[in-house]
Design a protein around this motif. Structure first.
Motif, mmCIF file in Angstrom:
data_model
loop_
_atom_site.group_PDB
_atom_site.id
_atom_site.type_symbol
_atom_site.label_atom_id
_atom_site.label_comp_id
_atom_site.label_asym_id
_atom_site.label_seq_id
_atom_site.Cartn_x
_atom_site.Cartn_y
_atom_site.Cartn_z
ATOM 1 N N MET A 89 -8.551 9.971 -10.117
ATOM 2 C CA MET A 89 -8.585 10.623 -11.421
ATOM 3 C C MET A 89 -9.317 9.752 -12.433
ATOM 4 N N PRO A 90 -10.121 10.343 -13.307
ATOM 5 C CA PRO A 90 -10.802 9.565 -14.337
ATOM 6 C C PRO A 90 -9.791 8.873 -15.256
ATOM 7 N N PRO A 91 -9.826 7.556 -15.363
ATOM 8 C CA PRO A 91 -8.829 6.841 -16.158
ATOM 9 C C PRO A 91 -8.837 7.190 -17.637
ATOM 10 N N ASP A 92 -9.949 7.698 -18.136
ATOM 11 C CA ASP A 92 -10.010 7.962 -19.581
ATOM 12 C C ASP A 92 -9.355 9.289 -19.968
ATOM 13 N N THR A 93 -8.983 10.115 -18.981
ATOM 14 C CA THR A 93 -8.345 11.394 -19.321
ATOM 15 C C THR A 93 -6.977 11.577 -18.673
ATOM 16 N N MET A 94 -6.624 10.788 -17.680
ATOM 17 C CA MET A 94 -5.405 11.043 -16.917
ATOM 18 C C MET A 94 -4.119 10.723 -17.684
ATOM 19 N N PHE A 95 -4.233 10.028 -18.815
ATOM 20 C CA PHE A 95 -3.039 9.684 -19.590
ATOM 21 C C PHE A 95 -2.852 10.581 -20.808
ATOM 22 N N SER A 96 -3.633 11.640 -20.917
ATOM 23 C CA SER A 96 -3.515 12.545 -22.062
ATOM 24 C C SER A 96 -2.202 13.324 -21.995
ATOM 25 N N ALA A 97 -1.814 13.892 -23.117
ATOM 26 C CA ALA A 97 -0.557 14.646 -23.180
ATOM 27 C C ALA A 97 -0.558 15.836 -22.223
ATOM 28 N N LYS A 98 -1.715 16.421 -22.000
ATOM 29 C CA LYS A 98 -1.800 17.565 -21.085
ATOM 30 C C LYS A 98 -1.744 17.133 -19.624
ATOM 31 N N ALA A 99 -2.233 15.937 -19.328
ATOM 32 C CA ALA A 99 -2.293 15.488 -17.935
ATOM 33 C C ALA A 99 -0.967 14.908 -17.450
ATOM 34 N N ARG A 100 -0.238 14.209 -18.316
ATOM 35 C CA ARG A 100 0.942 13.456 -17.877
ATOM 36 C C ARG A 100 2.036 14.309 -17.236
ATOM 37 N N PRO A 101 2.289 15.527 -17.685
ATOM 38 C CA PRO A 101 3.367 16.300 -17.051
ATOM 39 C C PRO A 101 3.115 16.676 -15.598
ATOM 40 N N HIS A 102 1.898 16.461 -15.111
ATOM 41 C CA HIS A 102 1.553 16.911 -13.769
ATOM 42 C C HIS A 102 1.723 15.833 -12.698
ATOM 43 N N TYR A 103 2.252 14.676 -13.088
ATOM 44 C CA TYR A 103 2.534 13.656 -12.074
ATOM 45 C C TYR A 103 3.748 12.838 -12.516
ATOM 46 N N ASP A 104 4.343 12.130 -11.547
ATOM 47 C CA ASP A 104 5.550 11.339 -11.796
ATOM 48 C C ASP A 104 5.259 9.857 -11.956
ATOM 49 N N VAL A 105 4.138 9.399 -11.438
ATOM 50 C CA VAL A 105 3.735 8.007 -11.606
ATOM 51 C C VAL A 105 2.227 7.923 -11.480
ATOM 52 N N ALA A 106 1.636 7.037 -12.263
ATOM 53 C CA ALA A 106 0.201 6.766 -12.163
ATOM 54 C C ALA A 106 0.006 5.456 -11.415
ATOM 55 N N ILE A 107 -0.729 5.511 -10.313
ATOM 56 C CA ILE A 107 -1.081 4.313 -9.560
ATOM 57 C C ILE A 107 -2.427 3.838 -10.090
ATOM 58 N N CYS A 108 -2.416 2.687 -10.742
ATOM 59 C CA CYS A 108 -3.609 2.202 -11.438
ATOM 60 C C CYS A 108 -4.208 1.017 -10.697
ATOM 61 N N MET A 109 -5.497 0.789 -10.892
ATOM 62 C CA MET A 109 -6.201 -0.188 -10.086
ATOM 63 C C MET A 109 -6.046 -1.620 -10.590
ATOM 64 N N TYR A 110 -5.775 -1.801 -11.880
ATOM 65 C CA TYR A 110 -5.616 -3.152 -12.396
ATOM 66 C C TYR A 110 -4.666 -3.132 -13.591
ATOM 67 N N HIS A 111 -4.247 -4.307 -13.996
ATOM 68 C CA HIS A 111 -3.174 -4.504 -14.969
ATOM 69 C C HIS A 111 -3.357 -3.701 -16.256
ATOM 70 N N ASP A 112 -4.448 -3.924 -16.965
ATOM 71 C CA ASP A 112 -4.609 -3.291 -18.273
ATOM 72 C C ASP A 112 -4.824 -1.787 -18.177
ATOM 73 N N GLN A 113 -5.386 -1.320 -17.088
ATOM 74 C CA GLN A 113 -5.540 0.125 -16.902
ATOM 75 C C GLN A 113 -4.171 0.805 -16.926
ATOM 76 N N ALA A 114 -3.148 0.110 -16.453
ATOM 77 C CA ALA A 114 -1.792 0.654 -16.423
ATOM 78 C C ALA A 114 -1.033 0.389 -17.716
ATOM 79 N N LEU A 115 -1.106 -0.843 -18.210
ATOM 80 C CA LEU A 115 -0.198 -1.238 -19.295
ATOM 81 C C LEU A 115 -0.664 -0.822 -20.678
ATOM 82 N N ILE A 116 -1.975 -0.707 -20.877
ATOM 83 C CA ILE A 116 -2.440 -0.302 -22.207
ATOM 84 C C ILE A 116 -1.944 1.099 -22.574
#
Length: 334
Positions: free
Chosen positions: A241-268
């Motif tokens: 999934m494109p990291p710049d859109t997968m954390f939007s309010a519309k995208a988040r309800p469609h998954y239970d966890v985001a598996i991210c490739m590196y630290h800041d991609q997840a924590l920011i």
């Protein structure tokens, strides 16, 4: 009904805000019915601010929790001066963690909630681990199996690579590591969060998830093969999934966890959405471990009084989440 075991709350760095938070968390939770905890710390740090009962075993904590903070004493070597960490007290910090894990492994504590530590203070005392997580894995005899999750009511994230430079993260990112992290996250969501059919969102590494190889081919050569193999196991995952859109309010309800490739991609994104109630969770261990998602805050540490100057929100969230995870693991969850 059998009373659930209490949670073990560690000392943290005694010169930080951990003692303040322990006292304030007890004040907030003592009559809440959300379950008891005991503090492995030095009673002298909090006894002027809250009533305390020194206990000899975790089993004593629930009976006294409504009236006093249960403390399994772990004395500090030298006088604690708030805001001025001293490596001579590192032994108390380490002992507190070790004892908490021992109780959890024995089933005498429902989980471990760790107060913040200062890595440089422990390192000055010869502590050989980069931080809590690696030490916990060693204590559980499962080095390398530990996985970090950051969780809040709005988002859960798991980074595949964690506390390494971005250059090192790119060098160590592999299909096998993505699969390992996703498998552990999937199992934890089922066992400890009560999600029977977890939905995993797998982030891409590059802008626009590589744009079909135009902006990098790691999605094609590393990420997609991991997704294919996870799906073959029956794990519900989508991506890259494109990291710049997968954390939007519309995208988040469609998954239970985001598996991210590196630290800041997840924590920011998580800290931007919910810094106050973000909780650090260690997955992949035989025990439950949570922690507030902030540091020792030496700059605002002070003597423990009847008024807490620090924000206790993240610690309360960590205690509540550990209690919920313990309930699911023991079959008491809703």
């Amino acid at each position: 009904m059998k009373r659930p075991p209490p949670l073990a709350l560690t000392l943290g760095d005694p010169a930080g805000i951990g003692p303040q938070l322990a006292a304030e968390a007890w004040r907030r939770l003592r009559h809440s019915g959300e379950g008891a905890f005991f503090w492995l710390g030095d009673p002298r740090l909090v006894e002027r601010a809250v009533p305390v009962t020194c206990i000899a075993t975790p089993e004593e904590a629930p009976a006294v929790f409504a009236d006093s903070l249960p403390i399994l004493p772990v004395p500090c070597e030298v006088e604690v001066i708030p805001g001025q960490p001293d490596s001579r007290n590192a032994a108390a910090t380490i002992t507190s963690i070790r004892q908490a894990v021992e109780y959890a492994l024995a089933g005498r504590a429902g989980g471990v909630v760790t107060n913040p530590i200062a890595k440089h203070v422990l390192a000055a005392a010869g502590f050989p681990y980069p931080g809590h997580t690696e030490f916990l894995a060693a204590l559980c005899d499962m080095p390398g199996e530990e996985i970090m999750m950051l969780a809040s009511p709005q988002l859960r994230v798991v980074p595949v690579t964690v506390h390494v430079s971005l250059r090192r993260a790119l060098e160590t990112l592999t299909t096998e590591r993505i699969i390992q992290v996703a498998e552990i996250a999937n199992a934890a969501l089922r066992r400890d969060f009560g999600i029977m059919s977890p939905r995993l969102a797998i982030a891409g590494l590059n802008p626009h998830a590589g744009e079909h190889g135009m902006m990098g081919d790691e999605e094609i050569t590393i990420v997609q093969p991991a997704i294919d193999r996870l799906r073959a196991q029956g794990i519900d995952c989508r991506g890259p999934m494109p990291p710049d859109t997968m954390f939007s309010a519309k995208a988040r309800p469609h998954y239970d966890v985001a598996i991210c490739m590196y630290h800041d991609q997840a924590l920011i994104p998580l800290k931007t959405l919910d810094m106050e109630e973000g909780v650090n969770v260690t997955l992949g261990l035989p025990i439950i471990r949570t922690s507030p998602d902030h540091g020792t805050a030496f700059d605002i540490a002070g003597p423990v009084t009847e008024t807490c100057q620090a924000d206790v929100s993240s610690l309360l969230a960590a205690i509540r989440l550990a209690g919920e995870m313990s309930a699911y693991r023991e079959g008491r969850g809703s």
